[in-house]
Write a protein that holds these residues in place. Structure first.
Motif, PDB file in Angstrom:
ATOM      1  N   ASN A  20      13.730 -40.198 -18.955  1.00  0.00           N
ATOM      2  CA  ASN A  20      14.680 -39.356 -19.666  1.00  0.00           C
ATOM      3  C   ASN A  20      15.698 -38.814 -18.671  1.00  0.00           C
ATOM      4  N   ILE A  21      16.963 -38.885 -19.035  1.00  0.00           N
ATOM      5  CA  ILE A  21      18.012 -38.475 -18.108  1.00  0.00           C
ATOM      6  C   ILE A  21      19.085 -37.714 -18.871  1.00  0.00           C
ATOM      7  N   SER A  22      19.451 -36.557 -18.336  1.00  0.00           N
ATOM      8  CA  SER A  22      20.504 -35.758 -18.963  1.00  0.00           C
ATOM      9  C   SER A  22      21.867 -36.316 -18.577  1.00  0.00           C
ATOM     10  N   LEU A  23      22.903 -35.806 -19.234  1.00  0.00           N
ATOM     11  CA  LEU A  23      24.256 -36.277 -18.935  1.00  0.00           C
ATOM     12  C   LEU A  23      24.638 -35.924 -17.500  1.00  0.00           C
ATOM     13  N   GLN A  24      24.267 -34.731 -17.067  1.00  0.00           N
ATOM     14  CA  GLN A  24      24.603 -34.317 -15.702  1.00  0.00           C
ATOM     15  C   GLN A  24      23.898 -35.180 -14.669  1.00  0.00           C
ATOM     16  N   GLU A  25      22.630 -35.466 -14.906  1.00  0.00           N
ATOM     17  CA  GLU A  25      21.893 -36.340 -13.982  1.00  0.00           C
ATOM     18  C   GLU A  25      22.494 -37.747 -13.967  1.00  0.00           C
ATOM     19  N   CYS A  26      22.906 -38.203 -15.132  1.00  0.00           N
ATOM     20  CA  CYS A  26      23.517 -39.527 -15.224  1.00  0.00           C
ATOM     21  C   CYS A  26      24.827 -39.578 -14.438  1.00  0.00           C
ATOM     22  N   GLU A  27      25.636 -38.535 -14.550  1.00  0.00           N
ATOM     23  CA  GLU A  27      26.905 -38.498 -13.826  1.00  0.00           C
ATOM     24  C   GLU A  27      26.685 -38.360 -12.325  1.00  0.00           C
ATOM     25  N   PHE A 134      26.217 -41.245 -25.105  1.00  0.00           N
ATOM     26  CA  PHE A 134      26.011 -40.632 -26.420  1.00  0.00           C
ATOM     27  C   PHE A 134      25.829 -41.674 -27.520  1.00  0.00           C
ATOM     28  N   THR A 135      26.418 -42.848 -27.347  1.00  0.00           N
ATOM     29  CA  THR A 135      26.179 -43.914 -28.320  1.00  0.00           C
ATOM     30  C   THR A 135      24.704 -44.298 -28.327  1.00  0.00           C
ATOM     31  N   ILE A 136      24.122 -44.447 -27.144  1.00  0.00           N
ATOM     32  CA  ILE A 136      22.692 -44.769 -27.053  1.00  0.00           C
ATOM     33  C   ILE A 136      21.856 -43.646 -27.667  1.00  0.00           C
ATOM     34  N   LEU A 205      26.935 -48.842 -14.530  1.00  0.00           N
ATOM     35  CA  LEU A 205      27.724 -47.705 -14.046  1.00  0.00           C
ATOM     36  C   LEU A 205      26.933 -46.820 -13.090  1.00  0.00           C
ATOM     37  N   ILE A 206      25.645 -46.609 -13.389  1.00  0.00           N
ATOM     38  CA  ILE A 206      24.875 -45.740 -12.492  1.00  0.00           C
ATOM     39  C   ILE A 206      24.276 -46.522 -11.333  1.00  0.00           C
ATOM     40  N   SER A 207      24.100 -47.823 -11.489  1.00  0.00           N
ATOM     41  CA  SER A 207      23.725 -48.721 -10.382  1.00  0.00           C
ATOM     42  C   SER A 207      22.617 -48.160  -9.514  1.00  0.00           C
ATOM     43  N   ASP A 208      21.525 -47.719 -10.143  1.00  0.00           N
ATOM     44  CA  ASP A 208      20.455 -47.121  -9.340  1.00  0.00           C
ATOM     45  C   ASP A 208      19.577 -48.162  -8.661  1.00  0.00           C
ATOM     46  N   GLY A 209      19.607 -49.411  -9.141  1.00  0.00           N
ATOM     47  CA  GLY A 209      18.837 -50.470  -8.500  1.00  0.00           C
ATOM     48  C   GLY A 209      17.349 -50.358  -8.707  1.00  0.00           C
ATOM     49  N   LYS A 210      16.904 -49.451  -9.577  1.00  0.00           N
ATOM     50  CA  LYS A 210      15.472 -49.275  -9.825  1.00  0.00           C
ATOM     51  C   LYS A 210      15.076 -50.000 -11.102  1.00  0.00           C
ATOM     52  N   ASN A 211      13.833 -50.431 -11.123  1.00  0.00           N
ATOM     53  CA  ASN A 211      13.317 -51.151 -12.289  1.00  0.00           C
ATOM     54  C   ASN A 211      12.794 -50.149 -13.314  1.00  0.00           C
ATOM     55  N   GLN A 212      13.723 -49.339 -13.836  1.00  0.00           N
ATOM     56  CA  GLN A 212      13.331 -48.382 -14.849  1.00  0.00           C
ATOM     57  C   GLN A 212      14.445 -48.242 -15.881  1.00  0.00           C
ATOM     58  N   PRO A 216      18.925 -41.805 -22.359  1.00  0.00           N
ATOM     59  CA  PRO A 216      19.844 -40.673 -22.460  1.00  0.00           C
ATOM     60  C   PRO A 216      19.262 -39.552 -23.306  1.00  0.00           C
ATOM     61  N   THR A 217      19.134 -38.380 -22.691  1.00  0.00           N
ATOM     62  CA  THR A 217      18.570 -37.209 -23.370  1.00  0.00           C
ATOM     63  C   THR A 217      19.406 -36.001 -23.008  1.00  0.00           C
ATOM     64  N   PRO A 218      20.501 -35.766 -23.708  1.00  0.00           N
ATOM     65  CA  PRO A 218      21.347 -34.620 -23.366  1.00  0.00           C
ATOM     66  C   PRO A 218      20.623 -33.307 -23.599  1.00  0.00           C
ATOM     67  N   THR A 219      20.917 -32.338 -22.768  1.00  0.00           N
ATOM     68  CA  THR A 219      20.327 -31.011 -22.935  1.00  0.00           C
ATOM     69  C   THR A 219      21.024 -30.279 -24.078  1.00  0.00           C
ATOM     70  N   THR A 220      20.418 -29.183 -24.492  1.00  0.00           N
ATOM     71  CA  THR A 220      21.027 -28.386 -25.565  1.00  0.00           C
ATOM     72  C   THR A 220      22.401 -27.881 -25.153  1.00  0.00           C
ATOM     73  N   GLU A 221      22.515 -27.459 -23.879  1.00  0.00           N
ATOM     74  CA  GLU A 221      23.806 -26.970 -23.392  1.00  0.00           C
ATOM     75  C   GLU A 221      24.863 -28.071 -23.405  1.00  0.00           C
ATOM     76  N   GLU A 222      24.456 -29.289 -23.064  1.00  0.00           N
ATOM     77  CA  GLU A 222      25.411 -30.398 -23.044  1.00  0.00           C
ATOM     78  C   GLU A 222      25.889 -30.767 -24.450  1.00  0.00           C
TER      79      GLU A 222
END
Length: 416
Positions: A20-27, A134-136, A205-212, A216-222
Motif C-alpha cells: 500500500n502506498i500513499s500519493l506522497q510516498e509515490c511522489e 487515482f485511476t487505479i 514512473l516510480i522505477s523502484d526496481g523491486k518485485n512488488q 495506490p492508497t491515498p490518505t484521508t488528507e490527500e
C-alpha cells in the motif's frame, strides 16, 4: 513437508508482493527513482558545462622554425647552433566587440532553457503519475464492488439452477440473473484492463526496481484536499498560468537567447585581433631579432550579413511563437476550468446522501428478494441500476480528481 516448503518458496519467488502506498510516498519514489528525470538532468549538466566552455580563452599558438640544410660551404644539416638559423613565434587570438560576452550569455540562456525543459518534463510526468494513481484507486474500488456482487449473485444463480431443474422457477428468471452476472464480469474485465495499463505506467514512473506490486492508497488528507473548491475565477487562473508555466518561461528565454545571438552576429563583423611575438636568430634584419606582431582580417567581402538577417528572423519568429503559446495556454486553462466546473457539480453527488441511500435500499431490496417479497423482474431491474450507480459514483470521483489535476497542470500551480 519439504515439498510444501519448496513449492512455497517457488510461489514467493515468482509472485510480487503488494505494498500500500500513499500519493506522497509515490511522489517521493518518483522524484528519487524516475529514469526520465535522471536522464534529462544530464542535459542541465551538459548545458552548464557549455557556460564554462564559453568563458574559456582560446589557446595561444606557438611555433618554431629550424634550419634543415645549409647551402653555403658548411653543407650542414640542421644547423641550429650559434652560426645557424632558428626562429619561433607565439600568438594569441583576442575576440573584440563583445563576442566572448555574447557567447557566454547565449550559453547561460541555453542552460536556463535546459532547466525549464526539466521543469516541463517533471510537470507532465507528475500529472501522469497522479492520474494513474487515482485511476487505479477508484477502478479498484469498482472492482471490489463487482467482486462482492458476483459472489452474491453466484450463490443466487446456483440456487436458482437447482430450483429450475426441479421446475420450481422459470428458466427466464435464471437467465435474467445470468445476464446481470455476465454484465458485471464484462465491466470487471474492462476495468481490470485499465488498471493493468495504469499500473504499468505507474511502475515505470516510480522505477523502484523491486518485485512488488504497489497498491495506490491515498490518505484521508490527500482525498480531502480535492473537496475544497478553488476560489479563483478563470481570469485569475489564466494570469497564474502565464506567470508560472515553465514552457512560457522557456519561450521568453528563447527570445532572450536569440537576441544575444543577434548581438553576437553583429559583433562578429568586428575583426578579431591576433597579438604575438617572434624571435629570429639570423634570418631577420638583425641578429637575434625579436618582434611584436599584430594582425586583423580585412572585412572586405564577408560582413556576416546573412547570419545577421537570419538572427533577426529568429528573434521575430520566437516572439510570434511566444504569443502563440500564450493563446494556447489560455485556451488550455479555460478548457481545464470548464471541465472542472462540470465534474464539480457531478462530484457533489458523491458527497451527498446518495451513496448511503443506495446501500440502505440495496440491503432492503436484497433481503426482501430472499424472502420472495419481490419479483425477479423488480429485483434484477433494481440490481442493474444499483450496480451502474455505484460504478458511476466511482467514475465521477475519478473524473473529478483528474480534472483538478488538469487545473494544477495547466496553471503550473498547486491549487489542490
Amino acid at each position: 513437508m519439504k515439498r510444501i516448503i519448496f513449492v512455497t518458496l517457488i510461489f514467493l519467488s515468482t509472485h510480487s508482493f503488494s505494498q500500500n502506498i500513499s500519493l506522497q510516498e509515490c511522489e517521493n519514489q518518483f522524484l528519487k527513482n524516475n529514469l526520465y528525470l535522471l536522464a534529462n538532468h544530464f542535459n542541465i549538466d551538459a548545458a552548464q558545462a557549455q557556460v564554462l566552455q564559453a568563458k574559456t580563452w582560446d589557446n595561444p599558438n606557438i611555433g618554431i622554425e629550424l634550419n634543415a640544410w645549409t647551402p653555403n660551404d658548411d653543407k650542414k644539416y640542421f644547423n641550429v647552433g650559434s652560426t645557424g638559423e632558428k626562429s619561433g613565434y607565439i600568438q594569441q587570438l583576442i575576440h573584440v566587440g563583445g563576442q566572448r560576452r555574447n557567447q557566454i550569455n547565449i550559453a547561460k540562456s541555453n542552460a536556463q532553457m535546459a532547466e525549464l525543459d526539466f521543469s516541463v518534463l517533471m510537470q507532465d510526468l507528475k500529472q501522469q503519475l497522479r492520474n494513474s494513481f487515482f485511476t487505479i484507486y477508484f477502478d479498484s474500488k469498482s472492482i471490489s464492488h463487482i467482486d462482492k456482487q458476483m459472489v452474491s449473485l453466484k450463490t443466487v444463480i446456483d440456487n436458482y439452477s437447482v430450483q429450475e431443474k426441479k421446475g420450481n422457477v422459470s428458466l427466464k428468471d435464471l437467465v435474467r440473473l445470468q445476464n446481470i452476472y455476465l454484465a458485471l464480469k464484462t465491466s470487471r474485465s474492462d476495468l481490470m484492463n485499465e488498471i493493468i495499463e495504469n499500473k504499468k505506467t505507474l511502475e515505470i514512473l516510480i522505477s523502484d526496481g523491486k518485485n512488488q506490486e504497489v497498491v495506490p492508497t491515498p490518505t484521508t488528507e490527500e482525498l480531502d484536499r480535492y473537496k475544497k473548491p478553488i476560489s479563483n475565477n478563470l481570469e485569475d487562473l489564466q494570469k497564474m498560468a502565464l506567470e508560472n508555466r515553465p514552457d512560457l518561461k522557456k519561450a521568453l528565454k528563447t527570445i532572450e537567447m536569440n537576441k544575444w545571438n543577434l548581438k553576437l552576429q553583429k559583433s562578429l563583423v568586428i575583426p578579431d585581433v591576433t597579438f604575438g611575438a617572434t624571435y629570429d636568430q639570423n634570418g631577420g634584419a638583425f641578429t637575434n631579432q625579436s618582434n611584436i606582431t599584430i594582425g586583423i582580417p580585412l572585412p572586405l567581402w564577408n560582413r556576416n550579413k546573412g547570419n545577421i538577417r537570419t538572427a533577426k528572423a529568429q528573434v521575430s519568429q520566437a516572439e510570434v511563437q511566444k504569443k502563440t503559446q500564450e493563446v494556447e495556454v489560455s485556451g488550455q486553462v479555460k478548457s481545464a476550468f470548464l471541465k472542472y466546473l462540470e465534474q464539480k457539480s457531478n462530484y457533489e453527488l458523491v458527497n451527498s446522501s446518495i451513496p448511503t441511500d443506495l446501500e440502505t435500499v440495496y440491503n432492503g431490496v436484497y433481503a426482501n428478494f430472499l424472502k420472495r417479497n419481490l419479483s425477479m423482474l423488480e429485483f434484477t431491474d433494481f440490481l442493474d441500476s444499483y450496480n451502474q450507480s455505484v460504478l458511476s459514483l466511482n467514475q465521477i470521483s475519478k473524473s473529478y480528481i483528474n480534472s483538478c489535476e488538469e487545473i494544477n497542470h495547466s496553471t503550473a500551480s498547486k491549487l489542490f
